[in-house]
Design a protein around this motif. Structure first.
Motif, PDB file in Angstrom:
ATOM      1  N   LEU A  82       0.831  -1.255  -0.124  1.00 17.10           N
ATOM      2  CA  LEU A  82      -0.038  -0.124  -0.029  1.00 17.10           C
ATOM      3  C   LEU A  82       0.912   1.241  -0.121  1.00 17.10           C
ATOM      4  O   LEU A  82       0.534   2.149  -0.562  1.00 17.10           O
ATOM      5  CB  LEU A  82      -0.966  -0.110   1.036  1.00 17.10           C
ATOM      6  N   ILE A  83       2.039   1.282   0.891  1.00 13.94           N
ATOM      7  CA  ILE A  83       2.938   2.348   0.938  1.00 13.94           C
ATOM      8  C   ILE A  83       3.513   2.712  -0.620  1.00 13.94           C
ATOM      9  O   ILE A  83       3.321   3.902  -1.014  1.00 13.94           O
ATOM     10  CB  ILE A  83       3.943   2.325   1.829  1.00 13.94           C
ATOM     11  N   VAL A  84       4.121   1.540  -1.319  1.00 14.85           N
ATOM     12  CA  VAL A  84       4.863   1.713  -2.301  1.00 14.85           C
ATOM     13  C   VAL A  84       3.924   2.284  -3.612  1.00 14.85           C
ATOM     14  O   VAL A  84       4.066   3.104  -4.392  1.00 14.85           O
ATOM     15  CB  VAL A  84       5.304   0.566  -2.707  1.00 14.85           C
ATOM     16  N   THR A  85       2.429   1.631  -3.630  1.00 10.80           N
ATOM     17  CA  THR A  85       1.571   1.768  -4.684  1.00 10.80           C
ATOM     18  C   THR A  85       0.924   2.950  -4.390  1.00 10.80           C
ATOM     19  O   THR A  85       0.790   3.776  -5.427  1.00 10.80           O
ATOM     20  CB  THR A  85       0.514   0.806  -4.997  1.00 10.80           C
ATOM     21  N   PHE A  86       0.923   3.578  -3.321  1.00 11.21           N
ATOM     22  CA  PHE A  86       0.198   4.947  -2.972  1.00 11.21           C
ATOM     23  C   PHE A  86       1.472   6.104  -3.386  1.00 11.21           C
ATOM     24  O   PHE A  86       0.757   7.024  -3.956  1.00 11.21           O
ATOM     25  CB  PHE A  86       0.020   5.155  -1.414  1.00 11.21           C
ATOM     26  N   PHE A  87       2.515   5.931  -3.372  1.00 10.02           N
ATOM     27  CA  PHE A  87       3.561   6.725  -3.819  1.00 10.02           C
ATOM     28  C   PHE A  87       3.474   6.856  -5.154  1.00 10.02           C
ATOM     29  O   PHE A  87       3.626   7.884  -6.131  1.00 10.02           O
ATOM     30  CB  PHE A  87       5.126   6.552  -3.291  1.00 10.02           C
ATOM     31  N   MET A  88       3.463   5.544  -5.854  1.00 16.91           N
ATOM     32  CA  MET A  88       3.754   5.622  -7.303  1.00 16.91           C
ATOM     33  C   MET A  88       2.355   6.218  -7.942  1.00 16.91           C
ATOM     34  O   MET A  88       2.458   6.708  -8.977  1.00 16.91           O
ATOM     35  CB  MET A  88       3.891   4.033  -7.810  1.00 16.91           C
ATOM     36  N   MET A  89       1.251   5.971  -7.359  1.00 20.49           N
ATOM     37  CA  MET A  89      -0.106   6.546  -7.739  1.00 20.49           C
ATOM     38  C   MET A  89       0.145   8.204  -8.004  1.00 20.49           C
ATOM     39  O   MET A  89      -0.176   8.629  -9.121  1.00 20.49           O
ATOM     40  CB  MET A  89      -1.136   6.157  -7.025  1.00 20.49           C
ATOM     41  N   PHE A  90       0.621   8.594  -6.865  1.00 16.90           N
ATOM     42  CA  PHE A  90       0.736  10.193  -6.838  1.00 16.90           C
ATOM     43  C   PHE A  90       1.886  10.632  -7.626  1.00 16.90           C
ATOM     44  O   PHE A  90       2.007  11.763  -8.297  1.00 16.90           O
ATOM     45  CB  PHE A  90       0.779  10.790  -5.401  1.00 16.90           C
TER      46      PHE A  90
END
Length: 333
Positions: A82-90
Motif C-alpha cells: 500500500l505504501i509503495v503503490t500510494f507513492f507511485m500513484m501520486f
C-alpha cells in the motif's frame, strides 16, 4: 442579423467557460475527498497492523503457530504494498520524474508484494489442510521455522521474473538507467517481451493459487463429511479456507486497476484516484482486517490490547484533570 449571432456565441462561450470551471472545481474536490479517505483509512489500517504486530510479538503461543507467522508476514507485505503503490500513484498523477533505477525498484517491490499475498494465502490454506487431513503430523510439518522459510522461498522465487525483465530492459536499451521518467507500471516497458513475462507471471500466480485453494477446501470438506468426530474442526477449517478464497478474490480485484491504468492515465485525475481506492486500496485493507477479526485468538488479544490502551488513556486523562484541579485550587488559596 449579425449582432444577435455574435451575442449568442459570446453567451454560449461564457456558459461553456463557466461550466468548464465548475467541472474543474468538482474534479479537484472529488480527487481530494478520495485522497483524504485513503489517508484516513491508511492511518486506521496502520494502527490495526501495529496492534496486531504488538499482539504477535507479545504472545509466545502465537509465535509458535505457523498460521499466525504467515498472517504477520501478510500484514507486513500488504502494508509495504500500500505504501509503495500510494507513492507511485501520486508520482504518476503529479508527473513526478524519478531516476529509472529508483522507479524499477519501486515497481519491483510493488509487483512482488502484489503477488506474494496470493501465495501466502495458499500457504495458509495448506496449513489448514495439513491440520485437518494429517493432524498427527501437523506439529511436525507446520512449524514456525518452516512457515518463515516458505515465505522466504516465495519471495525468492517471485524475484526470478523481475530479474529476467531487468535483463531484457538492459539488453534492449542500455542507457535507460540514466534517464528520468514518470514512474508507472507501463513506463518501464521498452520491449514487448516484458509484457509476455508479466502475463505469464500473473497467469501462473493466480491459476496455481486458485487450484491450491480449491483442492484444500474440497479435501477438508470431505474429511468433515466422513468423520463426525472431526466435523466441527474440519467445518471451521473449511470456513477459514473460504475466507482465504474471499481474500484471494479481493486480490483479483486489484488486477482491474492494472488493466484500467492504460485508460485512466489519459482520463481525469479522479478516475485514476478512484481506481486506486476501489481496486487496490480497499481489497488490501479488507483482507487482513477480515481474517484478524474472524480469528477467535487474534480477536481476543486485539480487544485486550485496545481496552488496555483505552484504560491507560483514561487514567492519564484523570490524573491530568486531578493535577489541573490541584494547581487551580492552590492558586485560589
Amino acid at each position: 442579423m449579425t449582432l444577435p449571432i455574435m451575442i449568442n456565441s459570446s453567451v454560449l462561450h461564457n456558459n461553456l467557460t463557466q461550466e468548464s470551471f465548475t467541472n474543474s472545481k468538482v474534479t479537484v474536490y472529488t480527487m481530494w475527498i478520495i485522497t483524504a479517505l485513503i489517508i484516513v483509512g491508511f492511518c486506521f489500517f496502520f494502527y490495526y497492523v501495529t496492534v496486531m504486530l504488538n499482539v504477535f510479538f507479545l504472545t509466545p503461543e502465537l509465535q509458535q503457530t505457523a498460521r499466525y507467522v504467515l498472517f504477520v508476514c501478510m500484514l507486513i507485505n500488504d502494508t509495504s504494498y500500500l505504501i509503495v503503490t500510494f507513492f507511485m500513484m501520486f508520482a504518476s498523477l503529479y508527473l513526478l520524474y524519478v531516476p529509472v533505477p529508483l522507479c524499477y525498484i519501486l515497481y519491483t517491490v510493488s509487483a512482488m508484494t502484489f503477488r506474494v499475498t496470493p501465495y501466502n494465502l495458499a500457504a495458509m490454506a495448506v496449513e489448514q489442510y495439513v491440520a485437518i487431513c494429517y493432524p498427527l503430523r501437523h506439529a511436525q510439518l507446520c512449524t514456525p521455522q518452516r512457515a518463515k522459510a516458505a515465505f522466504t522461498i516465495i519471495c525468492l522465487v517471485l524475484m526470478i521474473p523481475y530479474v529476467a525483465e531487468l535483463c531484457v530492459m538492459f539488453s534492449s536499451f542500455t542507457n535507460i538507467f540514466h534517464l528520468y521518467i514518470v514512474c508507472g507500471l507501463r513506463s518501464l516497458i521498452v520491449n514487448n517481451f516484458q509484457n509476455i513475462i508479466r502475463s505469464i507471471d500473473l497467469i501462473l500466480c493466480f491459476s496455481s493459487v486458485g487450484l491450491v485453494i480449491i483442492f484444500t477446501y474440497v479435501k477438508i470438506m470431505l474429511v468433515a463429511l466422513k468423520a463426525s468426530s472431526q466435523s466441527s474442526s474440519a467445518s471451521k477449517a473449511g470456513k477459514t479456507v473460504l475466507v482465504h478464497t474471499f481474500q484471494f478474490l479481493l486480490c483479483l480485484g486489484s488486477l482491474v486497476n492494472t488493466l484500467t491504468q492504460a485508460f485512466s492515465l489519459q482520463a481525469a485525475a479522479p478516475i485514476h484516484v478512484t481506481n486506486f481506492f476501489i481496486f487496490t486500496y480497499v481489497p488490501r485493507f479488507l483482507s487482513p482486517l477480515i481474517y484478524g477479526i474472524r480469528d477467535d485468538v487474534l480477536r481476543k488479544h486485539f480487544k485486550k490490547i485496545v481496552l488496555n490502551l483505552i484504560s491507560t488513556r483514561e487514567r492519564l486523562d484523570t490524573g491530568s484533570n486531578i493535577k489541573t484541579w490541584r494547581v487551580s485550587a492552590k492558586r485560589r488559596c
